[in-house]
Every structure is written in structure tokens, then in C-alpha cells.
Write an enzyme that holds these catalytic residues in place. Structure first.
Site, short mmCIF file in Angstrom:
data_model
loop_
_atom_site.label_atom_id
_atom_site.label_comp_id
_atom_site.label_asym_id
_atom_site.label_seq_id
_atom_site.Cartn_x
_atom_site.Cartn_y
_atom_site.Cartn_z
N HIS A 17 114.98 -34.05 -7.09
CA HIS A 17 113.55 -33.68 -7.20
C HIS A 17 113.11 -33.71 -8.67
O HIS A 17 112.03 -34.20 -8.99
CB HIS A 17 113.31 -32.25 -6.69
CG HIS A 17 113.52 -32.04 -5.22
ND1 HIS A 17 114.37 -31.08 -4.72
CD2 HIS A 17 112.99 -32.66 -4.14
CE1 HIS A 17 114.34 -31.11 -3.40
NE2 HIS A 17 113.52 -32.06 -3.01
N LYS A 42 110.83 -24.68 10.33
CA LYS A 42 111.93 -24.64 9.37
C LYS A 42 112.41 -23.24 9.07
O LYS A 42 111.62 -22.31 8.97
CB LYS A 42 111.49 -25.28 8.05
CG LYS A 42 111.44 -26.77 8.13
CD LYS A 42 111.44 -27.36 6.75
CE LYS A 42 111.54 -28.87 6.85
NZ LYS A 42 111.63 -29.51 5.58
N ARG A 91 114.53 -42.00 -0.95
CA ARG A 91 115.93 -42.24 -1.30
C ARG A 91 116.52 -43.42 -0.57
O ARG A 91 117.14 -44.29 -1.14
CB ARG A 91 116.77 -40.99 -0.99
CG ARG A 91 116.46 -39.80 -1.87
CD ARG A 91 116.94 -38.53 -1.26
NE ARG A 91 116.34 -38.34 0.05
CZ ARG A 91 116.51 -37.29 0.82
NH1 ARG A 91 117.30 -36.32 0.43
NH2 ARG A 91 115.91 -37.19 1.98
N SER A 129 118.51 -31.26 -0.20
CA SER A 129 118.69 -29.81 -0.31
C SER A 129 119.61 -29.31 0.81
O SER A 129 120.46 -28.45 0.57
CB SER A 129 117.33 -29.10 -0.20
OG SER A 129 116.50 -29.50 -1.24
O1 PNS Z 1 110.36 -31.48 1.44
P1 PNS Z 1 109.79 -31.74 2.79
O2 PNS Z 1 110.19 -30.64 3.74
O3 PNS Z 1 110.13 -33.10 3.31
O4 PNS Z 1 108.19 -31.66 2.62
C1 PNS Z 1 107.35 -31.82 3.72
C2 PNS Z 1 105.88 -31.50 3.34
C3 PNS Z 1 105.78 -30.11 2.75
C4 PNS Z 1 105.38 -32.51 2.33
C5 PNS Z 1 105.03 -31.60 4.65
O5 PNS Z 1 105.62 -30.84 5.66
C6 PNS Z 1 103.58 -31.15 4.46
O6 PNS Z 1 102.80 -31.85 3.86
N1 PNS Z 1 103.26 -29.93 4.97
C7 PNS Z 1 101.94 -29.36 4.87
C8 PNS Z 1 101.21 -29.42 6.21
C9 PNS Z 1 100.61 -30.78 6.44
O7 PNS Z 1 99.72 -31.23 5.72
N2 PNS Z 1 101.10 -31.47 7.47
C10 PNS Z 1 100.66 -32.80 7.84
C11 PNS Z 1 101.41 -33.85 7.07
S1 PNS Z 1 100.88 -35.47 7.53
#
Ligand code: PNS
Length: 159
Positions: A17, A42, A91, A129
Site C-alpha cells: 500500500h 468484513k 497486483r 493484508s
Molecule cells: O481494500 P479493499 O477492502 O479492497 O477496499 C474496498 C473499498 C473500501 C475500496 C470498497 O469496498 C469501497 O469503495 N467501499 C465503500 C462503499 C462503496 O462505495 N461501495 C461501492 C463500490 S463500487
């Protein structure tokens, strides 16, 4: 000012990150690391406060990078922050489908906000992670993949 948002769970932040943050900080005038606070399905290991303080300590050296916790839709948060770009790390091919879906959905929600994928250094291509938590929980060495302060915290959590 070109502002980019780098969203994620950061449970915890890894060197992968941080590598992406460094690349984004050289491309944009301001980068906001946005820690999600709506866990949905989660189960986070580190609570919101911990994840925030771990990121704060990890980005000290970048002058144009800030961190905040957000909840709700990422696109609403990006609009609030006047960001025009969402940065995501890519990645491997296995990331692609999930990232592609999110990027297209976010673009549908606001076509003015683009998703930019950045590849971390190849030494971080295989880390996540979740994998780091698993290795640490079984007593493995994660010192190459997380900053020192996180390595110590992981050791402490799994003692
Ligand atoms: O590190 P991650 O868990 O892959 O991140 C995922 C994240 C936080 C980017 C995604 O879950 C997110 O954007 N969550 C906020 C809610 C949202 O906007 N959801 C619709 C995404 S199209």
C-alpha cells in the site's frame, strides 16, 4: 488542484500500500488515503482507530498525503473531497475482476471520477493484508512486508 483518493480497508496497511501511496503522491498534488468504516461483511482485525493511527504513522514522510476515515459510498466521499481520481493498486490478474467491477460501477455513479490503477513494486505483488495476518498469526516473519511499528503490533496481537 488534482486530488486523488486512495481507498481501502488497510487492515493493516502494508508496504505494498505504501508503495502505491508513494507513486500516487508523485502524480497528484494531493492524495487522500481513505479508510473505509463500513465493514459490511468484513471482520476487521484492527478497529477503525487503530487502522487510522497505523496509516498516519506510515505516511509521515509524504508531504502531500493525508488520511481520513470515510463511511457510505466512496463516490459520495470523493465528490465531497473534490477528488477527480480514485487510485487502486493492481497486483495480479486475480485482482482484475473485482477491481474492474468496482471501477465501472463507480464510473456509472459519477462519470467525472476516473479510477487509476497503479502497480506496486514486484516485490510486493504477492502480498495482501490477509496473508500477512495469517503468516503473523502462525509465527512467520512479515518484516519485509509491513513497517516496523506494524510488525511489532502484529506480534503483540498474536502473542
Ligand atoms: O481494500 P479493499 O477492502 O479492497 O477496499 C474496498 C473499498 C473500501 C475500496 C470498497 O469496498 C469501497 O469503495 N467501499 C465503500 C462503499 C462503496 O462505495 N461501495 C461501492 C463500490 S463500487
Amino acid at each position: 488542484m488534482k486530488i486523488a483518493i486512495y481507498p481501502g480497508s488497510f487492515d493493516p496497511i502494508t508496504n505494498g500500500h505504501i508503495d502505491v501511496i508513494e507513486r500516487a503522491s508523485s502524480l497528484f498534488e494531493k492524495v487522500i488515503v481513505a479508510i473505509v468504516d463500513n465493514p459490511q461483511s468484513k471482520n476487521f482485525m484492527f478497529n477503525q482507530k487503530e487502522r487510522l493511527s497505523l496509516v498516519v504513522k506510515s505516511i509521515e514522510r509524504f508531504e502531500n498525503v493525508e488520511v481520513e476515515v470515510f463511511s457510505g459510498l466512496l463516490i459520495d466521499y470523493a465528490q465531497l473531497k473534490k477528488a477527480s481520481v480514485v487510485v487502486r493498486g493492481l497486483r495480479a490478474i486475480s485482482d482484475f475482476e473485482y477491481e474492474f467491477q468496482m471501477a465501472l460501477m463507480n464510473r456509472k455513479l459519477d462519470s467525472n471520477i476516473n479510477t487509476l490503477f497503479l502497480m506496486p513494486h514486484q516485490k510486493y505483488i504477492h502480498i495482501s493484508s490477509s496473508l500477512i495476518k495469517e503468516i503473523a498469526s502462525l509465527g512467520g516473519d512479515v518484516s519485509s512486508y509491513v513497517p516496523k511499528h506494524i510488525e511489532a503490533l502484529l506480534k503483540d496481537k498474536y502473542k
